[in-house]
Design an enzyme around this catalytic site. Structure first.
Site, PDB file in Angstrom:
ATOM      1  N   ASP A  44       1.164  -1.192  -0.274  1.00  0.00           N
ATOM      2  CA  ASP A  44       0.030  -0.310  -0.016  1.00  0.00           C
ATOM      3  C   ASP A  44       1.076   1.499  -0.341  1.00  0.00           C
ATOM      4  O   ASP A  44       0.809   2.325  -0.287  1.00  0.00           O
ATOM      5  CB  ASP A  44      -1.071  -0.071   1.321  1.00  0.00           C
ATOM      6  N   SER A  45       2.338   1.080   0.109  1.00  0.00           N
ATOM      7  CA  SER A  45       3.224   1.988  -0.247  1.00  0.00           C
ATOM      8  C   SER A  45       2.977   2.852  -1.571  1.00  0.00           C
ATOM      9  O   SER A  45       3.618   3.815  -1.705  1.00  0.00           O
ATOM     10  CB  SER A  45       4.579   2.006  -0.660  1.00  0.00           C
ATOM     11  N   ASP A  83      -1.214  -6.071  -0.236  1.00  0.00           N
ATOM     12  CA  ASP A  83      -1.464  -5.136   1.123  1.00  0.00           C
ATOM     13  C   ASP A  83      -2.684  -5.068   1.808  1.00  0.00           C
ATOM     14  O   ASP A  83      -3.359  -4.925   0.927  1.00  0.00           O
ATOM     15  CB  ASP A  83      -0.931  -3.903   0.948  1.00  0.00           C
ATOM     16  N   LYS A 111      -1.021  -9.722   3.111  1.00  0.00           N
ATOM     17  CA  LYS A 111      -0.146  -8.969   4.555  1.00  0.00           C
ATOM     18  C   LYS A 111      -1.242  -8.249   5.033  1.00  0.00           C
ATOM     19  O   LYS A 111      -1.892  -7.240   4.725  1.00  0.00           O
ATOM     20  CB  LYS A 111       0.863  -8.004   4.147  1.00  0.00           C
ATOM     21  N   GLU A 113      -0.900  -5.361   8.566  1.00  0.00           N
ATOM     22  CA  GLU A 113      -0.298  -4.790   9.470  1.00  0.00           C
ATOM     23  C   GLU A 113      -0.720  -5.126  11.132  1.00  0.00           C
ATOM     24  O   GLU A 113      -2.443  -5.090  11.640  1.00  0.00           O
ATOM     25  CB  GLU A 113      -0.082  -3.063   9.002  1.00  0.00           C
ATOM     26  N   GLU A 180       9.498  -3.969  10.704  1.00  0.00           N
ATOM     27  CA  GLU A 180       9.916  -2.621   9.309  1.00  0.00           C
ATOM     28  C   GLU A 180      10.881  -2.273  10.691  1.00  0.00           C
ATOM     29  O   GLU A 180      10.201  -1.571  12.125  1.00  0.00           O
ATOM     30  CB  GLU A 180       8.621  -1.587   9.175  1.00  0.00           C
TER      31      GLU A 180
END
Ligand code: KIV
Length: 259
Positions: A44-45, A83, A111, A113, A180
């Site tokens: 999602d970057s 993501d 993925k 978070e 991260e």
């Protein structure tokens, strides 16, 4: 669906490191895949490096679906992970419904978070047959509450919370975990304590693999350069140079023949 959990655990047991990169579209996915990458993350970057938002918090599931489909079309060998964007996995049911759409678009895994707090979502996804890459340490979807990209694990309390998160995501069934910007000593302590591979970003060399945002590796986003990312090409300068030559040729400034 492939047995990613088995594959990644055997890979770790054999001491084979994982090279991972992000990609967001067909040509970059195809180039990255043809260059031998093990895992492609449709991160999602893309909110920042492709869509021009200040952070990842405006990215929608529809954005991720479109980019996942493009990356899947360009990838033959690497594992494609997509993501789950912010607010698409607030409950286990929502996580499974959102993840199914990414899998339909061509992802092989998703993925999300968070550590212990998202263990129920990870368990539900794995029970639904959807492999999960976990993500602990600095969580970009929480950047607004956190006030920036801060190194994690400096205090004993924070270090203990990260250890608990690592063990919780493994226990919930994640096939690997992204760590991260965790202090390198802590990342190097956690990696051998887990059976699943740790994939580090800005967390030192003691992880079982590394991941970077493609744009940082190839110099395609020169306006923000994380300190930990080694830039190995200068794509922004190559684009600037080619476009300047073209503009000069079309304007007749150089005597060069326009195309
Ligand atoms: O979105 C992303 O690119 C990521 C990587 C930084 C791991 O989550």
């Amino acid at each position: 669906m492939k047995d990613l959990a088995g594959e990644f655990r055997s890979r770790k047991a054999a001491g084979r490191k994982i090279a991972a990169l992000t990609a967001y579209d067909y040509p970059t996915a195809r180039l990255v895949d043809e260059s031998g990458i093990d895992l492609i993350l449709v991160g999602d970057s893309l909110g920042m490096v492709v869509l021009g938002y200040p952070d990842t918090t405006s990215v929608t599931l529809d954005d991720m679906i479109r980019h996942t489909a493009a990356v899947a079309r360009g990838t033959k060998h690497a594992v494609v992970v997509s993501d789950l964007p912010i607010d698409t996995y607030r409950s286990a049911e929502e996580a499974v419904a959102s993840a199914r759409r990414l899998i339909e678009a061509g992802a092989q895994a998703v993925k999300l978070e968070g550590g212990a707090i998202v263990a129920p979502q990870i368990e539900a996804l794995v029970s639904a047959g959807i492999p999960v890459l976990a993500h602990i340490g600095m969580l970009p979807q929480h950047i607004r509450e956190e006030g920036g990209y801060k190194v994690k694990g400096r205090t004993p309390e924070e270090a203990e919370a990260i250890r608990r998160d690592a063990s919780a995501v493994q226990g919930a069934g994640a096939f690997a975990v992204v760590m991260e910007i965790i202090i390198p000593g802590l990342a190097a302590e956690i990696a051998p304590a887990l059976q699943i591979p740790t994939i580090g970003i800005g967390s030192g060399e003691g992880c079982d693999g590394q991941i970077l945002v493609l744009h940082d590796l190839i110099g395609l986003y020169p306006w923000f350069k994380p300190k930990f990312a080694k830039q190995r090409a200068d794509t922004a300068s190559a684009i600037n140079g080619a476009v300047r030559d073209y503009v000069a040729a079309v304007h007749g400034d150089t005597g060069m023949t326009p195309p």
